[in-house]
Design a protein around this motif. Structure first.
Motif, mmCIF file in Angstrom:
data_model
loop_
_atom_site.group_PDB
_atom_site.id
_atom_site.type_symbol
_atom_site.label_atom_id
_atom_site.label_comp_id
_atom_site.label_asym_id
_atom_site.label_seq_id
_atom_site.Cartn_x
_atom_site.Cartn_y
_atom_site.Cartn_z
ATOM 1 N N PHE A 244 12.043 -4.666 -1.058
ATOM 2 C CA PHE A 244 10.954 -4.469 -1.996
ATOM 3 C C PHE A 244 11.535 -4.410 -3.404
ATOM 4 C CE2 PHE A 244 7.961 -2.078 -4.518
ATOM 5 C CZ PHE A 244 6.742 -2.609 -4.122
ATOM 6 N N TYR A 245 10.889 -5.082 -4.339
ATOM 7 C CA TYR A 245 11.314 -5.085 -5.733
ATOM 8 C C TYR A 245 10.121 -4.709 -6.596
ATOM 9 C CZ TYR A 245 12.432 -6.941 -10.334
ATOM 10 O OH TYR A 245 12.628 -7.076 -11.680
ATOM 11 N N ALA A 246 10.347 -3.878 -7.590
ATOM 12 C CA ALA A 246 9.285 -3.509 -8.532
ATOM 13 C C ALA A 246 9.854 -3.371 -9.931
ATOM 14 C CB ALA A 246 8.628 -2.198 -8.117
ATOM 15 N N LEU B 283 4.540 -3.207 -13.107
ATOM 16 C CA LEU B 283 4.315 -4.480 -13.790
ATOM 17 C C LEU B 283 4.360 -5.664 -12.835
ATOM 18 C CD1 LEU B 283 6.660 -3.768 -16.824
ATOM 19 C CD2 LEU B 283 4.203 -3.311 -16.629
ATOM 20 N N GLU B 284 5.252 -5.586 -11.852
ATOM 21 C CA GLU B 284 5.425 -6.695 -10.916
ATOM 22 C C GLU B 284 6.076 -6.165 -9.652
ATOM 23 O OE1 GLU B 284 8.018 -10.813 -10.501
ATOM 24 O OE2 GLU B 284 7.768 -9.949 -12.482
ATOM 25 N N THR B 285 5.681 -6.721 -8.524
ATOM 26 C CA THR B 285 6.341 -6.386 -7.261
ATOM 27 C C THR B 285 6.599 -7.656 -6.473
ATOM 28 O OG1 THR B 285 4.272 -6.078 -6.035
ATOM 29 C CG2 THR B 285 5.226 -4.114 -7.076
ATOM 30 N N ARG B 286 7.583 -7.561 -5.598
ATOM 31 C CA ARG B 286 7.886 -8.625 -4.642
ATOM 32 C C ARG B 286 8.251 -7.963 -3.327
ATOM 33 N NH1 ARG B 286 11.894 -13.082 -6.971
ATOM 34 N NH2 ARG B 286 11.443 -13.908 -4.906
ATOM 35 N N VAL B 287 7.732 -8.510 -2.239
ATOM 36 C CA VAL B 287 8.037 -8.008 -0.906
ATOM 37 C C VAL B 287 8.628 -9.158 -0.107
ATOM 38 C CG1 VAL B 287 7.111 -7.010 1.215
ATOM 39 C CG2 VAL B 287 6.110 -6.375 -0.990
ATOM 40 N N GLU B 288 9.749 -8.907 0.532
ATOM 41 C CA GLU B 288 10.363 -9.876 1.423
ATOM 42 C C GLU B 288 10.514 -9.211 2.779
ATOM 43 O OE1 GLU B 288 11.472 -13.445 2.569
ATOM 44 O OE2 GLU B 288 11.034 -13.058 0.461
ATOM 45 N N GLN C 220 0.835 -1.206 0.000
ATOM 46 C CA GLN C 220 0.000 0.000 0.000
ATOM 47 C C GLN C 220 0.871 1.258 0.000
ATOM 48 O OE1 GLN C 220 -2.733 -0.315 3.297
ATOM 49 N NE2 GLN C 220 -3.796 -2.044 2.387
ATOM 50 N N ARG C 221 1.961 1.213 0.733
ATOM 51 C CA ARG C 221 2.862 2.378 0.776
ATOM 52 C C ARG C 221 3.471 2.620 -0.604
ATOM 53 N NH1 ARG C 221 4.077 7.239 2.954
ATOM 54 N NH2 ARG C 221 6.296 7.487 3.341
ATOM 55 N N PHE C 222 3.881 1.548 -1.290
ATOM 56 C CA PHE C 222 4.446 1.721 -2.624
ATOM 57 C C PHE C 222 3.374 2.188 -3.604
ATOM 58 C CE2 PHE C 222 6.103 0.483 -6.780
ATOM 59 C CZ PHE C 222 7.323 1.130 -6.734
ATOM 60 N N ASP C 223 2.166 1.685 -3.471
ATOM 61 C CA ASP C 223 1.064 2.155 -4.325
ATOM 62 C C ASP C 223 0.853 3.661 -4.142
ATOM 63 O OD1 ASP C 223 0.730 -0.459 -5.182
ATOM 64 O OD2 ASP C 223 -1.051 -0.832 -3.958
ATOM 65 N N LYS D 61 10.684 0.859 8.675
ATOM 66 C CA LYS D 61 9.533 1.528 9.269
ATOM 67 C C LYS D 61 10.054 2.509 10.304
ATOM 68 C CE LYS D 61 4.857 0.317 10.469
ATOM 69 N NZ LYS D 61 3.942 -0.786 10.805
ATOM 70 N N GLU D 62 9.731 3.763 10.083
ATOM 71 C CA GLU D 62 10.192 4.849 10.953
ATOM 72 C C GLU D 62 8.981 5.547 11.544
ATOM 73 O OE1 GLU D 62 12.397 7.302 8.260
ATOM 74 O OE2 GLU D 62 13.977 5.822 8.005
ATOM 75 N N GLU D 63 8.838 5.456 12.851
ATOM 76 C CA GLU D 63 7.712 6.082 13.547
ATOM 77 C C GLU D 63 6.385 5.736 12.884
ATOM 78 O OE1 GLU D 63 8.626 10.252 13.897
ATOM 79 O OE2 GLU D 63 10.505 9.846 14.910
ATOM 80 N N GLY D 64 6.232 4.441 12.535
ATOM 81 C CA GLY D 64 4.991 3.946 11.971
ATOM 82 C C GLY D 64 4.835 4.108 10.475
ATOM 83 N N VAL D 65 5.849 4.645 9.786
ATOM 84 C CA VAL D 65 5.754 4.900 8.344
ATOM 85 C C VAL D 65 6.896 4.183 7.621
ATOM 86 C CG1 VAL D 65 5.773 6.679 6.555
ATOM 87 C CG2 VAL D 65 4.730 7.169 8.768
ATOM 88 N N TRP D 66 6.546 3.429 6.567
ATOM 89 C CA TRP D 66 7.571 2.751 5.756
ATOM 90 C C TRP D 66 8.245 3.755 4.831
ATOM 91 C CZ3 TRP D 66 9.340 -1.961 6.653
ATOM 92 C CH2 TRP D 66 8.546 -2.830 7.418
#
Length: 161
Positions: A114-116, A100-105, A38-41, A142-147
């Motif tokens: 994160f890969y996109a 086109l594509e994402t991956r989260v580890e 969601q953050r990347f979106d 994640k810094e103070e609740g924000v990625w």
């Protein structure tokens, strides 16, 4: 009889091996993956609306921040990246970034890779424009609740022969 003893011994070994300690994480990987996606979106949305100030918030203020482009450290700190980003946004009349594509580890409660892969069409205010077909890999924290992006690398796809 010997066959039964051997079978029981193998069964006992397998049962004991399956009872070993399991990795128990103290975080919900699926929930964190959704947060990061969601953050990347949101990043893509701000890129497409050319909101330079909002885009700047996606990059970490951490002194360890840097960004690499096509194999070279392009921005050694957030200030350099923000100045360049604001300059670019000021020269554009439109941006259309399609992921086109994402991956989260997820690697921890507050870290992830994160890969996109993406395509982006940029139109200059003065006319003309260019397109990027690229990929990025980002170490997020994640810094103070924000990625935010701590370290990143973006590159354009090259023809391989």
């Amino acid at each position: 009889m010997k066959y039964i003893k051997t079978s029981l011994l193998l069964l006992l070994i397998m049962a004991l091996a399956s009872c070993g300690p399991k990795a128990i994480s103290d975080f919900d990987t699926e929930a964190l993956t959704n947060e990061i996606q969601q953050r990347f979106d949101a990043f893509v949305g701000n890129m497409n609306s050319l909101d330079g100030q909002a885009l700047s918030d996606f990059y970490s203020d951490d002194e360890r921040f840097y960004w690499v482009e096509d194999g070279k450290v392009q921005y050694a700190n957030k200030e350099a990246l923000a100045a360049s980003l604001n300059g670019l946004v000021g020269m554009l009349s439109s941006s259309k970034m399609d992921v086109l594509e994402t991956r989260v580890e997820v690697t921890g409660k507050s870290t992830a890779l994160f890969y996109a892969e993406y395509e982006q069409a940029l139109t200059m205010s003065s006319g003309g424009g260019f397109e990027i077909n690229g990929a990025m890999t980002i170490l997020m924290q994640k810094e103070e609740g924000v990625w935010r992006f701590l370290v990143g690398h973006s590159s354009t796809k090259k023809e391989r022969g």
